[in-house]
Design a protein around this motif. Structure first.
Motif, PDB file in Angstrom:
ATOM      1  N   GLY A 137       0.768  -1.232   0.000  1.00  0.00           N
ATOM      2  CA  GLY A 137       0.000   0.000   0.000  1.00  0.00           C
ATOM      3  C   GLY A 137       0.801   1.285   0.000  1.00  0.00           C
ATOM      4  O   GLY A 137       0.247   2.363   0.199  1.00  0.00           O
ATOM      5  N   ARG A 138       2.117   1.206  -0.220  1.00  0.00           N
ATOM      6  CA  ARG A 138       2.937   2.432  -0.240  1.00  0.00           C
ATOM      7  C   ARG A 138       3.888   2.384  -1.421  1.00  0.00           C
ATOM      8  O   ARG A 138       4.218   1.323  -1.938  1.00  0.00           O
ATOM      9  CB  ARG A 138       3.734   2.577   1.054  1.00  0.00           C
ATOM     10  N   ASP A 139       4.337   3.575  -1.868  1.00  0.00           N
ATOM     11  CA  ASP A 139       5.341   3.637  -2.924  1.00  0.00           C
ATOM     12  C   ASP A 139       6.641   3.061  -2.376  1.00  0.00           C
ATOM     13  O   ASP A 139       7.109   3.478  -1.319  1.00  0.00           O
ATOM     14  CB  ASP A 139       5.569   5.084  -3.373  1.00  0.00           C
ATOM     15  N   ALA A 140       7.208   2.071  -3.081  1.00  0.00           N
ATOM     16  CA  ALA A 140       8.398   1.387  -2.588  1.00  0.00           C
ATOM     17  C   ALA A 140       9.599   1.537  -3.513  1.00  0.00           C
ATOM     18  O   ALA A 140      10.737   1.443  -3.053  1.00  0.00           O
ATOM     19  CB  ALA A 140       8.095  -0.105  -2.388  1.00  0.00           C
ATOM     20  N   ALA A 141       9.363   1.782  -4.803  1.00  0.00           N
ATOM     21  CA  ALA A 141      10.470   1.923  -5.754  1.00  0.00           C
ATOM     22  C   ALA A 141      10.007   2.761  -6.937  1.00  0.00           C
ATOM     23  O   ALA A 141       8.813   2.864  -7.218  1.00  0.00           O
ATOM     24  CB  ALA A 141      10.954   0.558  -6.228  1.00  0.00           C
ATOM     25  N   LEU A 142      10.994   3.353  -7.610  1.00  0.00           N
ATOM     26  CA  LEU A 142      10.718   4.194  -8.767  1.00  0.00           C
ATOM     27  C   LEU A 142      11.785   3.937  -9.819  1.00  0.00           C
ATOM     28  O   LEU A 142      12.980   3.986  -9.519  1.00  0.00           O
ATOM     29  CB  LEU A 142      10.745   5.671  -8.373  1.00  0.00           C
ATOM     30  N   ALA A 143      11.356   3.646 -11.046  1.00  0.00           N
ATOM     31  CA  ALA A 143      12.272   3.513 -12.181  1.00  0.00           C
ATOM     32  C   ALA A 143      11.976   4.656 -13.143  1.00  0.00           C
ATOM     33  O   ALA A 143      10.803   4.925 -13.432  1.00  0.00           O
ATOM     34  CB  ALA A 143      12.069   2.171 -12.879  1.00  0.00           C
ATOM     35  N   THR A 144      13.029   5.337 -13.615  1.00  0.00           N
ATOM     36  CA  THR A 144      12.816   6.466 -14.517  1.00  0.00           C
ATOM     37  C   THR A 144      13.775   6.431 -15.695  1.00  0.00           C
ATOM     38  O   THR A 144      14.849   5.839 -15.635  1.00  0.00           O
ATOM     39  CB  THR A 144      13.017   7.825 -13.799  1.00  0.00           C
ATOM     40  N   CYS A 145      13.354   7.116 -16.752  1.00  0.00           N
ATOM     41  CA  CYS A 145      14.183   7.353 -17.923  1.00  0.00           C
ATOM     42  C   CYS A 145      13.880   8.782 -18.370  1.00  0.00           C
ATOM     43  O   CYS A 145      12.708   9.135 -18.570  1.00  0.00           O
ATOM     44  CB  CYS A 145      13.840   6.354 -19.016  1.00  0.00           C
ATOM     45  N   LYS A 146      14.914   9.604 -18.461  1.00  0.00           N
ATOM     46  CA  LYS A 146      14.810  11.021 -18.810  1.00  0.00           C
ATOM     47  C   LYS A 146      14.013  11.819 -17.785  1.00  0.00           C
ATOM     48  O   LYS A 146      13.408  12.833 -18.117  1.00  0.00           O
ATOM     49  CB  LYS A 146      14.211  11.203 -20.208  1.00  0.00           C
ATOM     50  N   ARG A 147      13.985  11.361 -16.555  1.00  0.00           N
ATOM     51  CA  ARG A 147      13.300  12.079 -15.483  1.00  0.00           C
ATOM     52  C   ARG A 147      14.178  12.075 -14.235  1.00  0.00           C
ATOM     53  O   ARG A 147      13.757  11.707 -13.144  1.00  0.00           O
ATOM     54  CB  ARG A 147      11.935  11.455 -15.210  1.00  0.00           C
ATOM     55  N   ASP A 148      15.430  12.514 -14.436  1.00  0.00           N
ATOM     56  CA  ASP A 148      16.410  12.491 -13.355  1.00  0.00           C
ATOM     57  C   ASP A 148      15.987  13.319 -12.150  1.00  0.00           C
ATOM     58  O   ASP A 148      16.178  12.899 -11.008  1.00  0.00           O
ATOM     59  CB  ASP A 148      17.770  12.975 -13.848  1.00  0.00           C
ATOM     60  N   THR A 149      15.414  14.489 -12.390  1.00  0.00           N
ATOM     61  CA  THR A 149      14.995  15.342 -11.281  1.00  0.00           C
ATOM     62  C   THR A 149      13.965  14.625 -10.421  1.00  0.00           C
ATOM     63  O   THR A 149      14.055  14.625  -9.196  1.00  0.00           O
ATOM     64  CB  THR A 149      14.437  16.683 -11.795  1.00  0.00           C
ATOM     65  N   ARG A 150      13.013  13.985 -11.051  1.00  0.00           N
ATOM     66  CA  ARG A 150      11.979  13.245 -10.308  1.00  0.00           C
ATOM     67  C   ARG A 150      12.618  12.144  -9.466  1.00  0.00           C
ATOM     68  O   ARG A 150      12.296  11.963  -8.293  1.00  0.00           O
ATOM     69  CB  ARG A 150      10.975  12.661 -11.298  1.00  0.00           C
ATOM     70  N   SER A 151      13.535  11.406 -10.047  1.00  0.00           N
ATOM     71  CA  SER A 151      14.218  10.333  -9.338  1.00  0.00           C
ATOM     72  C   SER A 151      14.956  10.856  -8.109  1.00  0.00           C
ATOM     73  O   SER A 151      14.855  10.296  -7.015  1.00  0.00           O
ATOM     74  CB  SER A 151      15.194   9.632 -10.290  1.00  0.00           C
ATOM     75  N   LEU A 152      15.691  11.946  -8.275  1.00  0.00           N
ATOM     76  CA  LEU A 152      16.443  12.530  -7.154  1.00  0.00           C
ATOM     77  C   LEU A 152      15.519  13.081  -6.081  1.00  0.00           C
ATOM     78  O   LEU A 152      15.800  12.954  -4.879  1.00  0.00           O
ATOM     79  CB  LEU A 152      17.379  13.623  -7.667  1.00  0.00           C
ATOM     80  N   GLN A 153      14.404  13.679  -6.471  1.00  0.00           N
ATOM     81  CA  GLN A 153      13.451  14.209  -5.499  1.00  0.00           C
ATOM     82  C   GLN A 153      12.837  13.096  -4.661  1.00  0.00           C
ATOM     83  O   GLN A 153      12.713  13.218  -3.437  1.00  0.00           O
ATOM     84  CB  GLN A 153      12.347  14.999  -6.204  1.00  0.00           C
ATOM     85  N   VAL A 154      12.462  12.002  -5.311  1.00  0.00           N
ATOM     86  CA  VAL A 154      11.869  10.870  -4.589  1.00  0.00           C
ATOM     87  C   VAL A 154      12.885  10.251  -3.643  1.00  0.00           C
ATOM     88  O   VAL A 154      12.574   9.964  -2.485  1.00  0.00           O
ATOM     89  CB  VAL A 154      11.310   9.828  -5.586  1.00  0.00           C
ATOM     90  N   GLU A 155      14.117  10.062  -4.116  1.00  0.00           N
ATOM     91  CA  GLU A 155      15.155   9.501  -3.248  1.00  0.00           C
ATOM     92  C   GLU A 155      15.377  10.379  -2.020  1.00  0.00           C
ATOM     93  O   GLU A 155      15.443   9.884  -0.888  1.00  0.00           O
ATOM     94  CB  GLU A 155      16.465   9.345  -4.010  1.00  0.00           C
ATOM     95  N   ALA A 156      15.471  11.679  -2.206  1.00  0.00           N
ATOM     96  CA  ALA A 156      15.681  12.594  -1.083  1.00  0.00           C
ATOM     97  C   ALA A 156      14.505  12.555  -0.109  1.00  0.00           C
ATOM     98  O   ALA A 156      14.698  12.546   1.113  1.00  0.00           O
ATOM     99  CB  ALA A 156      15.897  14.016  -1.590  1.00  0.00           C
ATOM    100  N   ALA A 157      13.290  12.506  -0.623  1.00  0.00           N
ATOM    101  CA  ALA A 157      12.111  12.447   0.243  1.00  0.00           C
ATOM    102  C   ALA A 157      12.096  11.155   1.052  1.00  0.00           C
ATOM    103  O   ALA A 157      11.810  11.168   2.260  1.00  0.00           O
ATOM    104  CB  ALA A 157      10.837  12.571  -0.590  1.00  0.00           C
ATOM    105  N   TRP A 158      12.400  10.033   0.412  1.00  0.00           N
ATOM    106  CA  TRP A 158      12.430   8.761   1.140  1.00  0.00           C
ATOM    107  C   TRP A 158      13.541   8.726   2.176  1.00  0.00           C
ATOM    108  O   TRP A 158      13.381   8.164   3.254  1.00  0.00           O
ATOM    109  CB  TRP A 158      12.534   7.590   0.167  1.00  0.00           C
TER     110      TRP A 158
END
Length: 84
Positions: A55-76
């Motif tokens: 029931g929770r976000d556990a992982a994120l895979a991205t391509c051409k969305r580096d900012t989103r990836s870094l934001q999620v990692e920092a929030a987690w």
């Protein structure tokens, strides 16, 4: 415990990988993920795929969305440190 440290390791796992000019980013860990949520277009190589677990976000895979990836990692990382 890692290398003799007594504090728990709370950083979010991640890896970045490049394949034939395409960079993929993955943060978090989802061992038995529920149905993934896809944003963008995988076929065009511009996407973010969120994997949920228990029931929770556990992982994120991205391509051409580096900012989103870094934001999620920092929030987690912030969430994990606050929970300790």
């Amino acid at each position: 415990m890692l290398l003799g440290e007594t504090a728990p390791f709370t950083e979010t796992p991640f890896f970045w990988s490049g394949h034939y000019g395409t960079s993929l980013r993955y943060v978090g860990h989802a061992g038995s993920a529920e149905e993934p949520r896809i944003e963008g277009e995988v076929g065009k190589g511009d996407f973010a795929v969120t994997y949920r677990e228990d029931g929770r976000d556990a992982a994120l895979a991205t391509c051409k969305r580096d900012t989103r990836s870094l934001q999620v990692e920092a929030a987690w990382d912030r969430e994990a440190r606050a929970a300790v």
